[in-house]
Write an enzyme that holds these catalytic residues in place. Structure first.
Site, mmCIF file in Angstrom:
data_model
loop_
_atom_site.group_PDB
_atom_site.id
_atom_site.type_symbol
_atom_site.label_atom_id
_atom_site.label_comp_id
_atom_site.label_asym_id
_atom_site.label_seq_id
_atom_site.Cartn_x
_atom_site.Cartn_y
_atom_site.Cartn_z
ATOM 1 N N LYS B 78 42.846 45.182 41.041
ATOM 2 C CA LYS B 78 43.943 44.365 41.904
ATOM 3 C C LYS B 78 44.669 45.583 42.732
ATOM 4 O O LYS B 78 45.190 46.480 42.184
ATOM 5 C CB LYS B 78 44.873 43.642 41.121
ATOM 6 C CG LYS B 78 45.783 42.589 42.216
ATOM 7 C CD LYS B 78 46.653 41.843 41.110
ATOM 8 C CE LYS B 78 47.482 40.901 41.907
ATOM 9 N NZ LYS B 78 48.448 40.037 41.130
ATOM 10 N N SER B 153 48.533 34.880 42.483
ATOM 11 C CA SER B 153 48.598 36.026 43.516
ATOM 12 C C SER B 153 47.323 36.868 43.266
ATOM 13 O O SER B 153 46.794 37.294 44.233
ATOM 14 C CB SER B 153 49.791 37.010 43.426
ATOM 15 O OG SER B 153 49.650 37.453 42.308
ATOM 16 N N SER B 177 50.111 34.358 38.029
ATOM 17 C CA SER B 177 49.196 35.027 38.992
ATOM 18 C C SER B 177 47.775 35.619 38.442
ATOM 19 O O SER B 177 46.915 35.850 39.216
ATOM 20 C CB SER B 177 49.765 36.207 39.464
ATOM 21 O OG SER B 177 50.747 35.778 40.362
#
Lengths: 96, 486
Positions: B78, B153, B177
């Site tokens: 990420k 997210s 998330s």
């Protein structure tokens, strides 16, 4: 809970955010909605409750010995800076 | 053989038997990324050269007999994790030009384990969002339906795993998330206990809630990768110094007699649609596996979303003060003075959701409002945590849905922050209490995947993983791949 335009301006100033004239009413509206939404917390009885700042009480927030643990890497770090001279970060003149 | 359909354990075994090399495996994923990423927009940065160099090193380690369980396995990071010498954007214009000067601990540990870095995945800006639509780099699309969001997210990490553009990806979870996007794309995702995985080099959003974890097709894959990233790190002052269990070895722990609590508050409202039917079927499956299901109550849990939307913005407004246009990140053109530099750099560098949260935080922390909002929310946080503690005195794990609905249309909720915030109604509680939690796929509502959530007591990752593995041993939802990516 409803925030006025001037309250939003003052919050934006506190947060050092430039918000355009056009955006002010949009933020006034959405911030007011958020504050109204979190208003429901006031219904909870917290009279004898300690505030919780951290999920693992007593497990963490260690201190370390005050010893040098980092080497000087300023050149690498300052490669990301918008403006640097002689290893100093440059900003607009503050003191005339 | 389709390399992208193999589990991590199968990939590792095949690499060890030299059925294919890590370079071949890596090239296979890079080729898939080249053809599918333009439509999905799931990677912000693709690190092809680095990946092939990592793969060559892995092949040498395998040849030399020094390989570990993850040597040569590709992984996507990420874009919230700092990667030395590689752009790290956090999904923000603010960091569009930021080349990290160091590695996050998670990145360092996965490199030390011999994994191959494929690239950096798209995400909501500074991890603030539940649909991946707040990214400066544009939304990620859901591999099951390109008109739908992948959740957020960690939407990019979710999409790359679902479309098999990486075998595994890292994620972070502040209010859901990892779990919510895992549910919306039909994969497994684990958010460990707060303090289990180092936050060093993971760009901070809300420091008392943020935790790194793993997103992969199965619990078995998650166990292998969690092993590599978990454990004490002196560079994170909230990292917990406790031994890390052997997650993979404990995967087959018996389910018989396991007490699973049905969280009353999660089932009593808004769960009458297909998601409710599917989650209830999971309860039956666990009963059939020999678990004992009992109803438990966490009466303050319905207050978790408002609690979170005071605590998280407060911490975010403090954390994001570091982006000042001076030391790194975006700087405006021709500032008149220092105040103008701060305000315009931040005004231009941050997107509207991030600015909204910073201002919410600045307000609830400001003089005259601190007690009414911030202190009050911290007290309610205590109540919610105490509820969970009482629940775990009766049961081993808790179960509930991950998300109130499957993936929604792009653009459907962007104009209404409260509706967007309510996506995390089932996931936020675990963050407030610092508990480990996991989402695994449990079926389909039409063509869209649905997830079920398991929540454990502090440091109960092993139990979570073994319970998830038991379910996945008798179901195959976690093996389903969207038709376009088979």
């Amino acid at each position: 809970m409803s925030l006025t335009r001037s309250q939003v301006e003052s919050i934006a100033h506190l947060a050092r955010l430039d918000i355009s004239e056009a955006e002010l009413p949009v933020y006034a509206d959405s911030l007011s909605k958020i504050l109204s939404f979190v208003e429901q917390l006031s219904a909870a009885d917290t009279s004898s409750v300690e505030p919780m700042a951290h999920p693992l009480d007593g497990e963490s927030q260690r201190l370390r010995a005050d010893e040098v643990s980092e080497t000087d890497r300023h050149e690498k770090y300052q490669a990301n800076a918008p403006s640097v001279t002689d290893a100093l970060y440059l900003v607009p003149r503050v003191i005339e | 053989m389709s390399l992208h359909t193999l589990s991590v354990a199968e990939l590792s075994a095949s690499l060890g038997r030299r059925e294919f090399s890590s370079v071949e495996l890596t090239q296979h994923f890079l080729d898939r990324i080249s053809s599918s990423n333009p439509a999905l927009n799931a990677y912000i940065t693709i690190t092809a050269e680095r990946a092939l160099a990592d793969a060559r090193a892995a092949d040498q380690a395998i040849a030399a007999g020094t390989a570990g369980a993850l040597t040569g396995i590709p992984v996507a990071q990420k874009d919230i994790f700092c990667t030395d010498g590689i752009r790290t954007t956090c999904g923000s214009r603010m960091l569009d030009n930021f080349i990290s000067p160091y590695d996050a601990t998670v990145v360092e540990r996965l490199a030390a384990a011999g994994t191959v870095l494929l690239g950096k995945t798209n995400m909501d800006e500074f991890a603030m969002g539940s649909s991946n639509e707040t990214s400066w780099y544009g939304p990620v699309r859901n591999p099951w339906d390109l008109a739908k969001v992948p959740g957020g997210s960690s939407g990019g990490s979710a999409a790359v795993v679902a479309a098999r553009l990486a075998p595994v990806a890292t994620g972070t979870d502040t209010g859901g998330s990892i779990r919510q996007p895992a549910a919306l794309v039909g994969i497994s995702g684990i958010k460990p206990t707060y303090g289990r995985v180092s936050r060093y080099g993971m760009i901070a959003f809300a420091s008392s809630l943020d935790q790194a974890g793993i997103m992969a097709p199965s619990a078995e894959d998650c166990a292998l990768f969690l092993q590599a990233i978990a454990g004490f790190d002196p560079r994170d002052s909230t990292s917990v110094d406790r031994p890390v269990p052997r997650y993979s070895a404990e995967l087959n722990s018996p389910i018989k007699g396991l007490r699973i609590g049905i969280l009353k508050e999660f089932f009593e409202r808004g769960l009458d649609g297909p998601t409710g039917v599917l989650v209830n079927a999971v309860l039956d499956q666990y009963r059939a596996l020999g678990a004992e299901l009992v109803e438990v109550s966490c009466p303050n849990l319905p207050l978790s979303v408002p609690t979170y939307y005071v605590v998280a913005p407060a911490e975010c407004s403090s954390n994001l003060s570091r982006f000042d246009g001076v030391r790194f990140g975006h700087r405006c053109e021709n500032p008149r003075d220092l105040m103008d530099l701060y305000k315009r750099s931040r005004g231009e560098g941050f997107g509207s959701e991030v600015k909204r949260r910073i201002m919410t935080g600045a307000y609830v922390l400001s003089a005259g409002y601190y007690d009414a909002y911030y202190l009050k929310a911290q007290k309610v946080r205590s109540l919610i945590t105490a509820d969970f503690k009482a629940a775990f005195s009766q049961v081993d794990l808790l179960i509930g849905p991950t998300s109130p609905s499957p993936a929604f249309d792009l653009g459907a909720k962007v104009d209404d922050p409260i509706t967007m915030y309510l996506n995390d109604i089932y996931t936020i509680g675990a963050n407030l209490a610092g508990l480990p939690a996991m989402s695994i796929p449990c079926g389909f509502d039409g063509h869209l995947p649905v997830g079920v959530q398991l929540i454990g007591p502090h440091f109960g990752e092993s139990r979570l993983l073994s319970a998830a593995h038991a379910y996945q041993s008798v179901t195959d939802f976690h093996r389903r791949i969207p038709a376009a990516y088979v």
